[in-house]
Structures are given as C-alpha cells and as structure tokens.
Scaffold this motif. Structure first.
Motif, PDB file in Angstrom:
ATOM      1  N   GLU A   1       1.004  -1.114   0.011  1.00 56.42           N
ATOM      2  CA  GLU A   1      -0.011  -0.135   0.076  1.00 56.42           C
ATOM      3  C   GLU A   1       0.924   1.182  -0.035  1.00 56.42           C
ATOM      4  O   GLU A   1       0.536   2.185  -0.692  1.00 56.42           O
ATOM      5  CB  GLU A   1      -0.914  -0.119   1.320  1.00 56.42           C
ATOM      6  CG  GLU A   1      -1.877  -1.000   0.871  1.00 56.42           C
ATOM      7  CD  GLU A   1      -3.032  -1.113   2.101  1.00 56.42           C
ATOM      8  OE1 GLU A   1      -3.037  -0.067   2.983  1.00 56.42           O
ATOM      9  OE2 GLU A   1      -3.795  -2.043   2.485  1.00 56.42           O
ATOM     10  N   GLU A   2       2.117   1.199   0.776  1.00 53.29           N
ATOM     11  CA  GLU A   2       3.028   2.489   0.838  1.00 53.29           C
ATOM     12  C   GLU A   2       3.626   2.439  -0.438  1.00 53.29           C
ATOM     13  O   GLU A   2       3.786   3.440  -0.845  1.00 53.29           O
ATOM     14  CB  GLU A   2       3.867   2.196   1.833  1.00 53.29           C
ATOM     15  CG  GLU A   2       3.298   2.486   3.153  1.00 53.29           C
ATOM     16  CD  GLU A   2       4.443   2.156   4.331  1.00 53.29           C
ATOM     17  OE1 GLU A   2       5.677   2.230   4.056  1.00 53.29           O
ATOM     18  OE2 GLU A   2       4.080   1.914   5.413  1.00 53.29           O
ATOM     19  N   ALA A   3       3.895   1.278  -1.182  1.00 55.79           N
ATOM     20  CA  ALA A   3       4.531   1.378  -2.452  1.00 55.79           C
ATOM     21  C   ALA A   3       3.498   2.098  -3.465  1.00 55.79           C
ATOM     22  O   ALA A   3       4.043   2.884  -4.254  1.00 55.79           O
ATOM     23  CB  ALA A   3       4.826   0.099  -3.034  1.00 55.79           C
ATOM     24  N   VAL A   4       2.422   1.769  -3.640  1.00 55.51           N
ATOM     25  CA  VAL A   4       1.269   2.381  -4.349  1.00 55.51           C
ATOM     26  C   VAL A   4       1.295   4.028  -4.174  1.00 55.51           C
ATOM     27  O   VAL A   4       1.290   4.723  -5.048  1.00 55.51           O
ATOM     28  CB  VAL A   4      -0.160   1.933  -4.212  1.00 55.51           C
ATOM     29  CG1 VAL A   4      -1.107   2.646  -4.955  1.00 55.51           C
ATOM     30  CG2 VAL A   4      -0.096   0.400  -4.544  1.00 55.51           C
ATOM     31  N   GLU A   5       1.203   4.422  -3.052  1.00 56.96           N
ATOM     32  CA  GLU A   5       1.230   5.597  -2.618  1.00 56.96           C
ATOM     33  C   GLU A   5       2.456   6.533  -3.135  1.00 56.96           C
ATOM     34  O   GLU A   5       2.298   7.333  -3.641  1.00 56.96           O
ATOM     35  CB  GLU A   5       1.081   5.952  -1.171  1.00 56.96           C
ATOM     36  CG  GLU A   5      -0.321   5.440  -0.732  1.00 56.96           C
ATOM     37  CD  GLU A   5      -0.326   5.602   0.971  1.00 56.96           C
ATOM     38  OE1 GLU A   5       0.505   6.124   1.550  1.00 56.96           O
ATOM     39  OE2 GLU A   5      -1.342   5.511   1.383  1.00 56.96           O
ATOM     40  N   MET A   6       3.575   5.614  -3.097  1.00 59.64           N
ATOM     41  CA  MET A   6       4.879   6.415  -3.604  1.00 59.64           C
ATOM     42  C   MET A   6       4.792   6.352  -5.033  1.00 59.64           C
ATOM     43  O   MET A   6       5.234   7.344  -5.536  1.00 59.64           O
ATOM     44  CB  MET A   6       6.062   5.531  -3.035  1.00 59.64           C
ATOM     45  CG  MET A   6       7.354   6.078  -3.370  1.00 59.64           C
ATOM     46  SD  MET A   6       8.640   5.103  -2.474  1.00 59.64           S
ATOM     47  CE  MET A   6       8.321   5.800  -0.653  1.00 59.64           C
ATOM     48  N   LEU A   7       4.260   5.410  -5.597  1.00 58.16           N
ATOM     49  CA  LEU A   7       4.349   5.427  -7.155  1.00 58.16           C
ATOM     50  C   LEU A   7       3.601   6.494  -7.635  1.00 58.16           C
ATOM     51  O   LEU A   7       3.952   7.207  -8.877  1.00 58.16           O
ATOM     52  CB  LEU A   7       3.704   3.922  -7.658  1.00 58.16           C
ATOM     53  CG  LEU A   7       3.892   3.608  -8.945  1.00 58.16           C
ATOM     54  CD1 LEU A   7       5.586   3.503  -9.366  1.00 58.16           C
ATOM     55  CD2 LEU A   7       3.319   2.396  -9.178  1.00 58.16           C
ATOM     56  N   ILE A   8       2.187   6.921  -6.920  1.00 63.26           N
ATOM     57  CA  ILE A   8       1.480   7.942  -7.233  1.00 63.26           C
ATOM     58  C   ILE A   8       2.376   9.355  -7.242  1.00 63.26           C
ATOM     59  O   ILE A   8       2.085  10.237  -7.970  1.00 63.26           O
ATOM     60  CB  ILE A   8       0.328   7.943  -6.590  1.00 63.26           C
ATOM     61  CG1 ILE A   8      -0.670   6.567  -6.938  1.00 63.26           C
ATOM     62  CG2 ILE A   8      -0.522   9.194  -6.960  1.00 63.26           C
ATOM     63  CD1 ILE A   8      -1.666   6.463  -6.077  1.00 63.26           C
ATOM     64  N   SER A   9       2.953   9.613  -5.927  1.00 62.84           N
ATOM     65  CA  SER A   9       3.409  10.701  -5.524  1.00 62.84           C
ATOM     66  C   SER A   9       4.709  11.019  -6.324  1.00 62.84           C
ATOM     67  O   SER A   9       5.027  12.263  -6.618  1.00 62.84           O
ATOM     68  CB  SER A   9       3.817  10.794  -4.159  1.00 62.84           C
ATOM     69  OG  SER A   9       4.812   9.682  -3.839  1.00 62.84           O
ATOM     70  N   ALA A  10       5.443  10.253  -6.823  1.00 62.98           N
ATOM     71  CA  ALA A  10       6.606  10.176  -7.781  1.00 62.98           C
ATOM     72  C   ALA A  10       6.347  10.862  -9.088  1.00 62.98           C
ATOM     73  O   ALA A  10       7.004  11.329  -9.858  1.00 62.98           O
ATOM     74  CB  ALA A  10       7.279   8.840  -7.741  1.00 62.98           C
ATOM     75  N   GLY A  11       5.103  10.677  -9.490  1.00 63.58           N
ATOM     76  CA  GLY A  11       4.731  10.891 -10.935  1.00 63.58           C
ATOM     77  C   GLY A  11       5.361  10.393 -11.825  1.00 63.58           C
ATOM     78  O   GLY A  11       6.010   9.004 -11.779  1.00 63.58           O
ATOM     79  N   ASN A  12       5.614  10.893 -13.051  1.00 65.68           N
ATOM     80  CA  ASN A  12       6.538  10.210 -14.341  1.00 65.68           C
ATOM     81  C   ASN A  12       8.180  10.590 -14.023  1.00 65.68           C
ATOM     82  O   ASN A  12       8.320  11.551 -14.433  1.00 65.68           O
ATOM     83  CB  ASN A  12       5.763  10.714 -15.636  1.00 65.68           C
ATOM     84  CG  ASN A  12       6.377  10.308 -16.722  1.00 65.68           C
ATOM     85  OD1 ASN A  12       7.139   8.854 -16.558  1.00 65.68           O
ATOM     86  ND2 ASN A  12       6.096  10.692 -17.964  1.00 65.68           N
TER      87      ASN A  12
END
Length: 747
Positions: free
Chosen positions: A589-600
C-alpha cells in the motif's frame, strides 16, 4: 574545488558517541564489490567474498569521501554544504615549497589524524610506515564532517613558491605544475604571482598573456575550492568590452563547469545558450518539448546518418571552423544541464550536435555527440545494436585522433586549445590536464553506464567503472570519477552482490593508493553524486536492520535537497531506491502511494538501468494494487498500468537484454496469477527463480521465491509455500538482508 565539491577527513568515533553525528555523517559503507557469482541451489551456501565482519557490527563511512584534510579546518563549517579543499604541497622539479605549516599534521593512510587511532577494528594507524594496515572487524563508527562553505585560498609566506622573474615564466611554471593534480595550489600561486607582476596594464601591453593568467587562474581557483577568487577572475575577463566572445570562451567554459559542480543546472543552461547566441549559432529555446517534436528531429538525424558504419563516421573530415568547434564544446557541456534540468530538450541538443558533426566535420566533441546519440538509440528508440555502433564510432574517434590525451597542450607561449583539431606536436606531447575533462574517464562512464547495460550483464561493467573512477581521480576530473563511483556502487546493489562484503575495504585501498602515489589532492564529489551514495547506504541500513541516527539525514531529507537544487535525475533515483525497499519488505500500500506521488520519472531515468528497474517495480506494484483496490474503476486503472509496464519489459527482452530476463518471468507469473492461470503462473515463477540464479541476481532470486510462496499460499499448496519461503530466507540471508530475513521468520 567548486562550491559543490567536497573533501573530508574521516575520524573514528565509538558507537556510544554516535548520537553526536551531524545529519549527513552516518552513511553505511557495506556495499560488496562483486565476488564470483554464487551458483546456489536450495541447499548451497553463498560463495560471495565477505569482509569478515559480523552482520550486527557495521562500519559507517562515506566511501567516496576518503581523503586528507587539514585538522585546523576540519570543524569549520559543520551543517553546511561543502568542505573546503586543503592541500599538502609537495615539490615539483625545481619548485621550492615550504612545509612548515604541516609539521604538526600527521595522517594515516585514510585521513585519520594521528591522535584518532581506533582501539580495535577499522583501519589501524600506519602513518609512519605508509603501508595499509590490516582491516579487522569494524567496531567503530567512522563519520565524516558535514559539508561546509568553501574557503578562499590563503597564499601565506609559509607556502611561498620560488617565483620566476617574468609573468610569462610564472604562467608556464604554473601550467606545468597544474599537470599534476597534487600541485594545484602551487600552480595557482605561480599564476597569482604572474598576475601581480603584469598588473592591470597587462591587458593593454600583452592581452594574450593576461587572458591566460586570469582564465587559467580562475580554473585553478575552481580546482582548489577557492570560488571567491574564481568568480573575481572570471568577472574580470567576462566584463571586458575589448575581448571578443571567442577570446572569452575559456572563461565561459570554466564558469559553466563550475555551475555544474554547484548543481546549478538551470543557470548553466542559460549561460551556455547565451554563449551560443553570441557565437551566432543555431539556438534551442529552454522549454519542455513534446514527444512529437523529438520524434521529428530523430527522423531527420537518422536520415542524415544513413547507414554509416562506425569506421565511416570516424573517417569524416576534420572540423576547421573554430566558431563551430566552440559551439559544439558548449553544447557538449550543456548535455548535463539538459539531462538534469530540461530532460525533454536533451535529445534535441544531441540531434543538433550529430547533424553539425556530419555537416562540418569531426572535432573533440564529435565523440561525445555520437556516444550520446547511442544512449538515445538504446533508451528511447529501442535499438541497442545501433547504439553500440555509435559507441564504437566514438571510441574510434578518440583512438584515431588521440583525443584521449587531453583537450589542450602546453606550448612555448602557454596553453593551446583544440576546439577544431586533434593534438599537435607541442612541448607537452603527453597532454595537459588543467581543468580539462580527461576524455577517457568520461567515455568509460558513458558507455558502461548508459549503453552497454542494454546488451551485456551488469557485473561486466563493474571493473571498467572502477578503472574510470581511478582515471578521473588521477587526472583531476573529479566529476567523472564521482559519477563512476556512484554508478559502480549502484550496480553492485542492482546486480545482487552481497550487501556486506569487501566494497569498503577495496574502495579505501584505491583512495589510499591514489593519495600515496599522486600526493595530497583531496578526493571530492558532486553534491548530487554524494546524495545518491547516501541514498544507497541508507537502503543498505534498512535491509540490514540498522537504525539511522536521530540527527542523520533520512530519505525525506535527501529528497528535499534534490528538489531544492532542481535535480530531477537525483529525485528519480531517490524514489526508485525507496520503491525497491517497499517491494522487498512487502509494503504494498505504501508502494502504491509512492508510485503515485513520484509521478512520471521515466523521462529522467530512460537511458539508465534505473529506468528499467522502475518499470519492473511499477508492473509488480500495479498488479498488487489491482487486487486490493476497492473500487472497480481504480482496479481497472491499475490493471492497465500493469499491462503497459509488462509490454514495455517484453519489448526490452526481445532485444536480448540479459539483465531483465528473470524480471520478465516474474512479471508474467504475477500477471498469470492475477488472471487465474495456475499452470502458467507456476511455470513462470520457476523460470524467474532459475534465471535469476543463473544470472547471479541474488536479491531477485529471493524476491521471486517469496512471491511464489505467497502465490502457493493463496491456492492452498502449503508444501510448496514452505519450500519457497525457506529458499527466500536463504537467498535474502546470502544477500545480507538481515532485517528481511527476520521479517520472514516472524511471519
């Protein structure tokens, strides 16, 4: 050095005193240099070489900052950005140098002061013998000072040189001394005396001599960390209205390099574009570009190149227009700025350089243009075979025209620059290193780091990168040396080398060897490179279950600095290593949040192995998100993202990339599991494990076993679940991920 270069003295401190560290001091040095690949089975033990230390006892150091520094300046600037460079001046030929100020300063071979001898563990003191002592099980923290503001050089009478009688003689003496990195301070003193002798009227009586005294004086001030003097000398040259842009060119070159060193990429880009405008050359606008515009320019460049082979490209006529040569040199310098500050503009600049080379001929920048074009072919246009051909063309140009030696040589009247032609027969045939990129070091870094990983194993690049680091340190090209060091340590991590091994000791040995042979010039790194190293060391701490100190900089602190200086590549690498850790520890779940916050971040990582790793992790995480997303629309969004990542990895695998075969099998296994295709999932899990073992990716072998264990648990096959779980524990243990092993055993 420039304001972002740093040097440090390493002092021992017991574990009990570690709480007093500054935020950037406690950096884990536990990366392993590659040992022979362990062909492990489910019952075999790791064959990787260890440094003999207990897993619970780890030494901390900034491996890239092993150096010598004067004790009286060690504590000056804790908590700020750059440590001032200091130099033990040695004699060169008939140059007489006083060493009275250094009598009371005694060092051992890694920069410890004479009274900082560890009681046990670490590197024993051996200053008198000059021989590296036995490295024992480390029981001490080895911190480094924080980064402080660079100090202005103090040319005191105690370090006075034996001055010559004329400004020209002092210029030549300084330039000869500057050919040795350990003599930069001596060289700077000679040029300072020359400027004093010629005086302000020198601009009227002998402008060429004054120009070199000021321009090369600024170069040496940059090399020694005296940014105040550097700026004064550069301003003196650049503010003169009686000099043409071509006469000011050397000063502009130094100023752009200094901006790079300070991670001021936007400023460097603006400055370089201004120089190109003054030269009357085609100018790119500093703004983001669309993919369509990049593709259009790529097609134009591809047509211009045609089917020329590497040999044909290396046989192109030589460039004779000095103005074009200067423009290509500025463009070459701006490649780093574009890559960091304006990534979508980067390919357009490369295409422009390649077409200029085809139209006007080859100069020293042609190799960089073709090699960088090869990077784009591999990373953006999926043509690694043609990319390697461009790398070969770049190497042939260096060999054919002897560009490996230098960008300038020393003649009877000073430096002779080579913007348009290869080296000529001059007084200093072997070349000159003064503030000049040592082309070979940068070439090795570029091809090994950004081209060859598409078609050869990661571990095969480790030894060349070590050699590139050594070459850069020997000739004073600290930027290339630090880039190679950073990439080397990253490669040991991603290629599955043991986390606790011989990396620290071997790296220290290389720094010691350099210091003992070539004198006193401090080992220094870019701030961005140092932050990348910090990031990897923090990752190793987490994997080995070592808590960071209360006042030590964490991932968020490093990320804040990266964003502050506007370094998008550094930001992308920080997100990548954190995402890697989330996957290894199953924090989905934290990985998903980080993937979103990192952007492209693909645009900033596209040419590197880090970009491939990001896509692989993105695929795994997206499939996990598909499972636990509560909304159907969200689940479908993640499923599409997973498909896109898998499709991209499949495309790379078709090009025979040996570093992602096992990862593709793992992605296919997770995808088959998501679709409920049991037989296909089991087959791909098996292939992922076997291929990772065959290619020595120990960490991914562990991850594949762990995910296979979770899959078998989900279908109720407890026997195979237990087998794969135990294999995962064994592989993580061999890798050195103590904290991960404990996590699995507690489940």
């Amino acid at each position: 050095m420039g304001s972002s270069r740093s040097s440090s003295s390493i002092r021992c401190q017991s574990q009990g005193d570690a709480s007093g560290w500054s935020r950037s001091q406690s950096i884990l040095s536990a990366v392993a240099y590659p040992s022979p690949c362990s062909k492990s089975s489910s019952t075999s033990k790791s064959k990787s070489v260890s440094n003999g230390s207990n897993e619970s006892e780890i030494a901390y150091a900034t491996a890239s900052m092993v150096s010598r520094s004067r004790p009286d300046r060690l504590e000056e600037g804790y908590g700020t950005r750059t440590i001032p460079t200091s130099t033990d001046i040695e004699c060169l030929g008939d140059i007489s140098v006083s060493k009275e100020s250094y009598i009371n300063t005694i060092y051992d071979t890694i920069g410890l002061r004479f009274d900082d001898v560890p009681n046990s563990g670490g590197v024993a003191a051996d200053a008198e013998s000059g021989v590296v002592s036995e490295i024992t099980a480390p029981r001490y923290y080895v911190p480094t000072p924080s980064i402080s503001v660079p100090q202005e050089m103090d040319f005191s009478a105690e370090t006075a040189i034996k001055a010559n009688s004329t400004p020209r003689a002092n210029l030549l003496a300084g330039l000869k001394a500057a050919d040795h990195p350990g003599q930069y301070v001596t060289a700077a003193e000679y040029l300072a005396v020359g400027r004093k002798q010629i005086g302000p009227r020198g601009w009227e009586t002998n402008k060429p001599l004054s120009l070199q005294l000021y321009s090369e004086g600024a170069s040496l001030a940059y090399r020694t960390g005296d940014t105040n003097t550097m700026n004064v000398l550069l301003d003196n040259v650049l503010s003169r209205t009686d000099l043409t842009v071509m006469e000011k060119f050397r000063a502009y070159e130094i100023k752009i390099i200094a901006r790079h060193s300070a991670d001021q990429y936007h400023e460097a880009l603006a400055l370089g574009l201004g120089v190109l405008k003054q030269l009357g050359l085609p100018l790119l606008i500093d703004k983001p570009r669309s993919k369509v515009s990049v593709v259009i320019e790529y097609i134009k460049t591809k047509r211009a190149l045609g089917k020329r082979t590497a040999e044909e490209l290396a046989s192109l006529p030589r460039l004779t227009d000095e103005r074009i040569g200067m423009g290509l040199r500025i463009s070459e310098l701006l490649l780093s700025s574009c890559y960091q500050a304006q990534p979508t503009m980067f390919p357009l600049l490369v295409f422009q350089m390649v077409r200029a080379t085809l139209k006007h001929g080859i100069n020293i920048s042609a190799s960089e243009a073709l090699v960088t074009y090869g990077i784009l072919l591999c990373g953006a246009f999926h043509d690694p075979q043609r990319g390697r051909e461009m790398a070969k063309a770049g190497e042939l140009i260096l060999e054919t025209y002897e560009f490996k030696k230098s960008r300038a040589t020393l003649g009877a009247d000073g430096l002779i620059y080579h913007w348009t032609a290869p080296l000529q027969d001059t007084l200093l045939r072997e070349g000159h290193h003064l503030c000049v990129e040592y082309v070979e070091s940068r070439f090795i870094y570029t091809v090994e780091g950004l081209i060859y990983h598409w078609s050869k194993p990661l571990r095969d690049s480790l030894e060349p990168l070590r050699e590139s680091n050594l070459l850069g340190m020997k000739c004073g090209d600290i930027e290339s040396a630090s880039l190679s060091l950073n990439l080397y340590l990253a490669r040991t991590y991603y290629s599955g080398c043991q986390l606790g091994g011989s990396a620290v000791t071997e790296l220290i040995d290389r720094h010691i060897e350099y210091q003992n042979i070539d004198g006193d010039d401090s080992q220094q790194v870019h701030i961005s490179s140092e932050l990348k190293l910090e990031c990897y060391f923090l990752a190793l701490k987490k994997l080995r279950g070592v808590e960071i100190q209360e006042d030590e900089r964490d991932f968020d602190g490093i990320l804040a600095v990266a964003k502050e200086i506007g370094n998008q590549v550094l930001t992308g690498n920080i997100y990548l290593i954190r995402l890697d850790l989330k996957v290894f520890f199953g924090e989905w779940e934290e990985a998903v949040e980080m993937l979103i916050s990192a952007g492209n971040v693909q645009d900033t990582l596209f040419a590197t192995f880090a970009g491939l790793r990001w896509t692989i992790l993105e695929g795994i995480i997206s499939m996990k998100a598909t499972r636990f997303s509560k909304k159907m629309s969200t689940s479908l969004k993640w499923r599409r993202r997973a498909y896109t990542a898998v499709k991209r990895v499949r495309g790379w695998a078709k090009k025979k990339n040996p570093n992602i075969e096992h990862s593709l099998h793992l992605l296919e296994a997770e995808l088959a599991s998501l679709k409920g295709k049991k037989k296909k999932a089991i087959s791909h899990y098996r292939h992922a494990i076997d291929t990772a073992e065959k290619n020595c990716f120990l960490q991914d072998q562990a991850l594949s076993n762990e995910l296979a264990s979770l899959y078998f648990a989900s279908i109720g096959d407890t026997t195979r679940m237990s087998i794969h779980r135990e294999n995962a524990i064994r592989c993580y243990s061999e890798w050195g991920a103590t904290a991960k092993v404990e996590q699995l055993r507690l489940k």
